[in-house]
Design a protein around this motif. Structure first.
Motif, PDB file in Angstrom:
ATOM      1  N   LEU A 605      37.526  37.658  38.820  1.00 56.83           N
ATOM      2  CA  LEU A 605      36.359  38.993  38.789  1.00 56.83           C
ATOM      3  C   LEU A 605      35.443  38.470  40.365  1.00 56.83           C
ATOM      4  O   LEU A 605      34.095  39.652  40.166  1.00 56.83           O
ATOM      5  N   ARG A 606      36.174  38.475  41.270  1.00 55.96           N
ATOM      6  CA  ARG A 606      36.234  38.651  42.289  1.00 55.96           C
ATOM      7  C   ARG A 606      35.330  40.047  42.990  1.00 55.96           C
ATOM      8  O   ARG A 606      34.214  39.977  43.495  1.00 55.96           O
ATOM      9  N   ALA A 607      35.566  41.169  42.411  1.00 56.94           N
ATOM     10  CA  ALA A 607      34.824  42.475  42.124  1.00 56.94           C
ATOM     11  C   ALA A 607      33.768  42.278  41.469  1.00 56.94           C
ATOM     12  O   ALA A 607      32.891  43.090  42.763  1.00 56.94           O
ATOM     13  N   SER A 608      33.808  42.226  40.956  1.00 57.08           N
ATOM     14  CA  SER A 608      32.585  42.437  39.956  1.00 57.08           C
ATOM     15  C   SER A 608      31.356  41.270  40.675  1.00 57.08           C
ATOM     16  O   SER A 608      29.923  41.886  40.988  1.00 57.08           O
ATOM     17  N   ILE A 609      31.106  40.091  40.669  1.00 52.63           N
ATOM     18  CA  ILE A 609      31.198  38.772  41.648  1.00 52.63           C
ATOM     19  C   ILE A 609      30.449  39.985  43.128  1.00 52.63           C
ATOM     20  O   ILE A 609      29.651  39.474  42.770  1.00 52.63           O
ATOM     21  N   ASP A 610      31.507  39.839  44.270  1.00 50.65           N
ATOM     22  CA  ASP A 610      31.239  40.919  45.106  1.00 50.65           C
ATOM     23  C   ASP A 610      30.125  41.737  45.476  1.00 50.65           C
ATOM     24  O   ASP A 610      28.979  42.039  46.102  1.00 50.65           O
ATOM     25  N   ASP A 611      30.383  42.809  43.982  1.00 50.83           N
ATOM     26  CA  ASP A 611      29.414  43.315  43.972  1.00 50.83           C
ATOM     27  C   ASP A 611      28.200  43.609  43.912  1.00 50.83           C
ATOM     28  O   ASP A 611      26.751  44.231  44.387  1.00 50.83           O
ATOM     29  N   SER A 612      27.890  42.225  42.321  1.00 47.40           N
ATOM     30  CA  SER A 612      26.088  42.107  42.073  1.00 47.40           C
ATOM     31  C   SER A 612      25.716  40.952  42.912  1.00 47.40           C
ATOM     32  O   SER A 612      24.501  41.004  42.483  1.00 47.40           O
ATOM     33  N   GLY A 613      26.244  40.080  43.710  1.00 44.09           N
ATOM     34  CA  GLY A 613      25.819  39.178  44.907  1.00 44.09           C
ATOM     35  C   GLY A 613      25.377  38.414  43.819  1.00 44.09           C
ATOM     36  O   GLY A 613      24.840  37.721  44.041  1.00 44.09           O
ATOM     37  N   ALA A 614      25.966  37.744  42.709  1.00 45.38           N
ATOM     38  CA  ALA A 614      26.429  36.688  41.819  1.00 45.38           C
ATOM     39  C   ALA A 614      26.584  36.051  42.578  1.00 45.38           C
ATOM     40  O   ALA A 614      27.627  35.575  43.161  1.00 45.38           O
ATOM     41  N   ARG A 615      26.106  34.538  42.243  1.00 42.65           N
ATOM     42  CA  ARG A 615      26.031  33.014  42.328  1.00 42.65           C
ATOM     43  C   ARG A 615      26.926  32.546  41.202  1.00 42.65           C
ATOM     44  O   ARG A 615      26.165  32.294  40.867  1.00 42.65           O
ATOM     45  N   VAL A 616      27.678  31.741  41.056  1.00 39.82           N
ATOM     46  CA  VAL A 616      28.632  31.018  40.414  1.00 39.82           C
ATOM     47  C   VAL A 616      28.038  30.012  41.018  1.00 39.82           C
ATOM     48  O   VAL A 616      28.885  29.024  41.565  1.00 39.82           O
ATOM     49  N   SER A 617      27.069  28.984  40.605  1.00 35.91           N
ATOM     50  CA  SER A 617      28.180  27.137  40.091  1.00 35.91           C
ATOM     51  C   SER A 617      28.239  26.628  39.613  1.00 35.91           C
ATOM     52  O   SER A 617      27.797  27.000  38.314  1.00 35.91           O
ATOM     53  N   SER A 618      29.114  24.955  39.924  1.00 38.23           N
ATOM     54  CA  SER A 618      29.278  24.478  38.288  1.00 38.23           C
ATOM     55  C   SER A 618      28.595  23.195  38.914  1.00 38.23           C
ATOM     56  O   SER A 618      29.813  22.327  40.112  1.00 38.23           O
ATOM     57  N   VAL A 619      28.538  22.172  37.936  1.00 38.09           N
ATOM     58  CA  VAL A 619      28.987  20.898  38.319  1.00 38.09           C
ATOM     59  C   VAL A 619      30.396  20.318  38.532  1.00 38.09           C
ATOM     60  O   VAL A 619      31.243  20.821  37.705  1.00 38.09           O
ATOM     61  N   PRO A 620      30.963  19.160  39.011  1.00 33.92           N
ATOM     62  CA  PRO A 620      32.577  18.935  38.652  1.00 33.92           C
ATOM     63  C   PRO A 620      33.021  19.030  37.394  1.00 33.92           C
ATOM     64  O   PRO A 620      31.498  18.523  36.821  1.00 33.92           O
ATOM     65  N   LEU A 621      34.095  19.749  36.929  1.00 31.75           N
ATOM     66  CA  LEU A 621      34.135  20.249  35.867  1.00 31.75           C
ATOM     67  C   LEU A 621      35.225  19.132  34.636  1.00 31.75           C
ATOM     68  O   LEU A 621      36.179  18.677  35.903  1.00 31.75           O
ATOM     69  N   PRO A 622      35.095  18.831  33.763  1.00 31.80           N
ATOM     70  CA  PRO A 622      36.732  17.461  33.490  1.00 31.80           C
ATOM     71  C   PRO A 622      37.904  18.288  33.142  1.00 31.80           C
ATOM     72  O   PRO A 622      38.192  19.214  32.961  1.00 31.80           O
ATOM     73  N   PHE A 623      38.864  17.234  32.806  1.00 33.81           N
ATOM     74  CA  PHE A 623      39.559  17.598  32.567  1.00 33.81           C
ATOM     75  C   PHE A 623      40.371  17.515  31.162  1.00 33.81           C
ATOM     76  O   PHE A 623      39.166  17.117  30.216  1.00 33.81           O
ATOM     77  N   LEU A 624      40.770  18.697  30.443  1.00 36.53           N
ATOM     78  CA  LEU A 624      40.672  18.813  28.763  1.00 36.53           C
ATOM     79  C   LEU A 624      42.184  18.670  29.057  1.00 36.53           C
ATOM     80  O   LEU A 624      43.549  19.056  28.970  1.00 36.53           O
ATOM     81  N   LYS A 625      42.780  18.605  27.722  1.00 34.14           N
ATOM     82  CA  LYS A 625      43.811  18.493  26.711  1.00 34.14           C
ATOM     83  C   LYS A 625      44.097  19.876  26.121  1.00 34.14           C
ATOM     84  O   LYS A 625      43.042  19.955  25.240  1.00 34.14           O
ATOM     85  N   ALA A 626      44.234  21.383  27.007  1.00 34.88           N
ATOM     86  CA  ALA A 626      44.060  22.110  26.413  1.00 34.88           C
ATOM     87  C   ALA A 626      44.754  23.318  26.608  1.00 34.88           C
ATOM     88  O   ALA A 626      46.016  23.196  27.508  1.00 34.88           O
ATOM     89  N   ASP A 627      44.928  24.142  26.012  1.00 33.65           N
ATOM     90  CA  ASP A 627      45.569  25.604  26.660  1.00 33.65           C
ATOM     91  C   ASP A 627      45.191  26.180  27.461  1.00 33.65           C
ATOM     92  O   ASP A 627      43.815  26.798  27.434  1.00 33.65           O
ATOM     93  N   GLU A 628      45.501  26.917  28.430  1.00 33.28           N
ATOM     94  CA  GLU A 628      44.891  27.473  30.110  1.00 33.28           C
ATOM     95  C   GLU A 628      44.575  29.279  29.751  1.00 33.28           C
ATOM     96  O   GLU A 628      43.951  29.392  29.665  1.00 33.28           O
ATOM     97  N   VAL A 629      45.584  29.931  28.756  1.00 29.92           N
ATOM     98  CA  VAL A 629      45.280  30.710  28.154  1.00 29.92           C
ATOM     99  C   VAL A 629      44.013  30.722  27.433  1.00 29.92           C
ATOM    100  O   VAL A 629      43.604  31.532  26.822  1.00 29.92           O
TER     101      VAL A 629
END
Ligand code: ADP
Length: 743
Positions: A605-629
């Motif tokens: 989403l780099r383009a739309s983040i940069d265009d909109s000036g969005a700020r995405v912040s996150s706490v450290p996220l966990p590991f999961l037994k899951a599919d990336e897809v």
């Protein structure tokens, strides 16, 4: 004298004997001397008178013839008398005819007294004897006789008396020593014995009997007295020890009783015969609300007020009844004690008379207890019994030999047997022989005290019908906590079992048709791509071939075709993505790091983040037994929406994670335009959009999110207010994988 009284007896004896001896000797000595002096003076008087007579007789001639020489010769005869100091012969005219003086003595004539005879003078005895001639006095013989002889005699006698006194004293002392031994020793012995007794208080000491006289008698008497005292002392000591023991045991008994009454669980009050409180134990004080200091002395009616629970009428105090009837009195049921605080306490009590050893009533004792708990327990028991009785569930009890002991109405209804038919029979009565007997296994667990919750079993009713029941079995315990049987609650779930079997069939059918549908959507979206691509390509070729040959409307129509096919392609791509999530149902095997996932999404989403000036912040996220897809589209859709549906300000997107007991909850919050409450559920449906074409989108993004979360057994929802941003929450079951969540 006082001093004499205090000196020891043996000294007293010695002093007495010596004084007695000395006084008697001195007195007798003085008597002897006095007698001797008297006798000697008499003798001397006679002797001197005779001497003077002789001298007078011999001198008469000398006077008659005035012959001094012969007179001197007569006087010279006095030389042999050494004590005659001087002498003279005097004529009738008082003229000294002759005189004599002892050698060394002064010469001269001793002066005669007025009368003839012997007179005492300081110089000695003066003897004057008239010289007679034919019965006529012609002169006088005068002589002076010294008294040295008397002194000599007195000295001799005195010395003798002193020597005798000395010897007598020595003898008396010697005698007194013997006497001491004889008289004083028994008294001393007695005194020592008595002193020892008074010092040591040992009345076993005895004085030795050293004589048979009065002292001996005294010794015997004192010994006897001591023996008496000793016996009395021993008796007294025994009595004292007995009394002390009795006192100690009485005190022990008192303490024991006091402790018993203090620690007894019941309230105890005792009164005198007037009904006044004499004693109240702590439980009674607490129940009545009267402390000991205030309750003692009060009349029982004042502190122990009781009414009938049902009629609210005052109940007569049991004490009055006890005093009147003199017997033990129990209390009527439903007695309510009105405590000082106003609290009403149900009690159960009894009163009894206190009798002394003669059987006379000395007061009463009242014992009562708060029965609130037992009342409640009774009520609960009654309630439970009625619940059991009125329950539609079959509630039955059986012992460890599997013989029914209780059987409620629900059991009658469920199994068709009345309680009379079932109680006393084996549990095999309702067992279903075809489905096998689970009872032995269940019984083993019950014996171990385990409870078995809601297992399903098949039973057979009285009319032979099999029924499905859900059974909960609990061990039944006796007062000592030992397992004596089991209680079973069985619910007839035949209908539910049937319904769920039907449901399972329907579900299977639904799953099949869903799968068909999904397969269809997948195939359709995949296979439609190709013709669509052809339309798009040929439209482009058409535009190029007709360039400059068509009018404006035709060009616009061709543009519509191209736009429509692009949008359709997007729709098909999203639909394909949506269908693909449901395609692979296998459990994921790999572990993904959501921080990496987030980085990839941000990159996408780099383009739309940069265009909109969005700020995405996150706490450290966990590991999961899951599919990336699955998780890339999930985060990407949520973040993309937060940017797309932004407000006037630059988008602020915050991702948080919280862990609770059963799941991990994620939230993606934005500061965008928000969603009206009525749409908050609808937006998760496929193709549901709240906005027109001015904001691009297919309406499938949140449907994909919902699919992903449901696939992983979680839940997704949104919290929002129009104009105040939206927060999308989703949960995933289980816990954060250990050791990796904070990496
Ligand atoms: P799309 O974004 O492609 O329209 P979505 O399924 O992602 O489809 O979203 C469905 C609708 O939910 C959107 O059309 C939008 O109206 C609303 N929506 C989704 N996310 C947000 C958001 N963060 N803020 C406001 N509205 C939202």
């Amino acid at each position: 004298m006082n001093h004499f009284r205090d000196i020891p007896i043996k000294q007293k004896l010695t002093v007495t004997i010596l004084v007695t001896v000395a006084v008697s000797l001195l007195l007798s000595g003085a008597g002897v001397v006095a007698a001797d002096s008297f006798l000697f003076r008499s003798y001397l008087n006679r002797d001197l008178s005779a001497l003077a007579n002789i001298l007078a007789d011999n001198s008469n001639a000398s006077i008659a013839f005035d012959d001094p020489q012969s007179a001197n010769e007569v006087l010279a005869s006095l030389r042999s008398r050494t004590h005659v100091v001087s002498a003279c012969v005097r004529g009738a005219n008082e003229v000294t005819l002759a005189s004599y003086a002892r050698p060394g003595a002064p010469t001269g004539c001793p002066s005669p007294g007025p009368e003839a005879g012997i007179r005492s003078t300081p110089e000695g005895l003066v003897v004057s004897q008239p010289i007679m001639l034919q019965s006529r006095s012609i002169g006088t013989v005068v002589l002076l006789y010294d008294l040295d002889e008397v002194g000599q005699r007195v000295r001799v006698f005195g010395t003798t008396v002193l020597i005798v006194l000395l010897i007598s004293s020595v003898f008396a002392f010697w005698v007194s020593a013997g006497l001491r031994a004889l008289v004083a020793a028994p008294i001393l012995e007695l005194a020592q014995a008595v002193t020892a007794v008074s010092k040591t208080k040992n009345y076993g000491i005895r004085a030795r009997r050293l004589s048979g006289d009065e002292t001996g008698v005294l010794t015997d008497a004192i010994n006897e007295m001591l023996a008496g005292i000793q016996t009395r002392d021993t008796d007294l000591r025994k009595a004292l020890v007995g009394r002390e023991n009795a006192l100690a045991s009485a005190e022990n008994a008192r303490e024991f009783l006091a402790t018993t009454l203090a620690s007894i669980g019941d309230a105890v009050i005792s009164t005198d015969t007037e009904g006044r409180v004499v004693f109240a134990n702590p439980v009674a004080q607490a129940l009545l609300g009267w402390p000991e200091a205030e309750i003692v002395g009060k009349h029982l009616d004042e502190v122990f007020r009781i009414v009938n629970e049902l009629t609210r009428e005052k109940v007569e105090s049991p004490v009055a009844k006890v005093l009147r009837e003199g017997t033990i009195v129990g209390m009527a049921n439903h007695t309510l004690l009105m405590a000082r605080s106003g609290a009403e306490i149900p009690i159960d009590d009894s009163g009894a008379p206190i009798r002394d050893s003669t059987g006379a009533t000395r007061g009463t004792v009242l014992v009562f207890r708060d029965v609130t708990q037992s009342r409640r327990a009774e009520q609960t028991t009654r309630l439970l019994a009625s619940i059991v009785e009125s329950s539609d569930d079959a509630i039955v009890g059986h012992d460890l030999d599997c013989i029914f002991t209780t059987w409620n109405k629900g059991a009658e209804k469920t199994f068709g047997y009345s309680s009379d038919e079932a109680i006393g029979r084996s549990t095999l009565l309702i067992a279903d022989s075809e489905s096998g007997d689970e009872m032995p296994g269940v019984l083993e667990r019950i014996k171990r005290g385990e409870r078995i919750d809601q297992y399903q079993a098949v039973r057979r009713t009285k009319n032979g019908q099999p029924i499905h029941v859900s059974v909960t079995v609990s061990p039944l315990l006796d007062e000592l906590g030992r397992v004596v049987g089991a209680s079973k609650i069985a619910r007839d779930i035949t209908e539910q079992v049937m319904a769920s079997e039907r449901l399972a069939q329907l579900n299977a059918a639904l799953r099949r048709s869903n799968e068909d549908l999904e397969r269809f959507a997948f195939v359709a979206s995949h296979d439609l791509q190709e013709p669509l691509r052809m339309i798009s390509v040929y439209s482009q070729l058409l535009i190029r071939a007709c360039a400059g040959k068509v009018d404006g409307d035709t060009g616009m129509f061709v543009d519509y075709i191209t736009g429509g096919t692009r949008r359709m392609r997007e729709l098909l791509a999203d639909l394909l993505a949506y269908a693909e999530i449901g395609a692979n149902r296998e459990d994921p095997v790999s572990t993904i790091d959501l921080n990496v996932v987030l980085e990839k999404v941000k990159e996408n989403l780099r383009a739309s983040i940069d265009d909109s000036g969005a700020r995405v912040s996150s706490v450290p996220l966990p590991f999961l037994k899951a599919d990336e897809v699955h998780f890339i589209p999930l985060f990407q859709n949520l973040i993309e929406n937060a940017i797309k549906y932004r407000g006037a300000d630059a988008p602020q997107i915050q991702i948080r994670v919280e862990e609770s007991a059963h799941h991990v909850q994620f939230s993606v919050a934005d500061n965008g335009i928000g969603i009206e409450p009525e749409y908050q559920e609808k937006i998760f449906a496929p193709f549901k959009r709240l906005h027109g074409p001015n904001i691009p989108g297919t309406g499938i993004g949140l449907a994909i999110c919902l699919r992903v979360i449901e696939r992983y057994g979680g839940r997704i929802w949104v919290e929002s207010e129009a104009g105040r941003g939206a927060t999308f929450h989703f949960t995933l079951p289980g816990k954060i994988l250990p050791g990796k969540d904070k990496s």
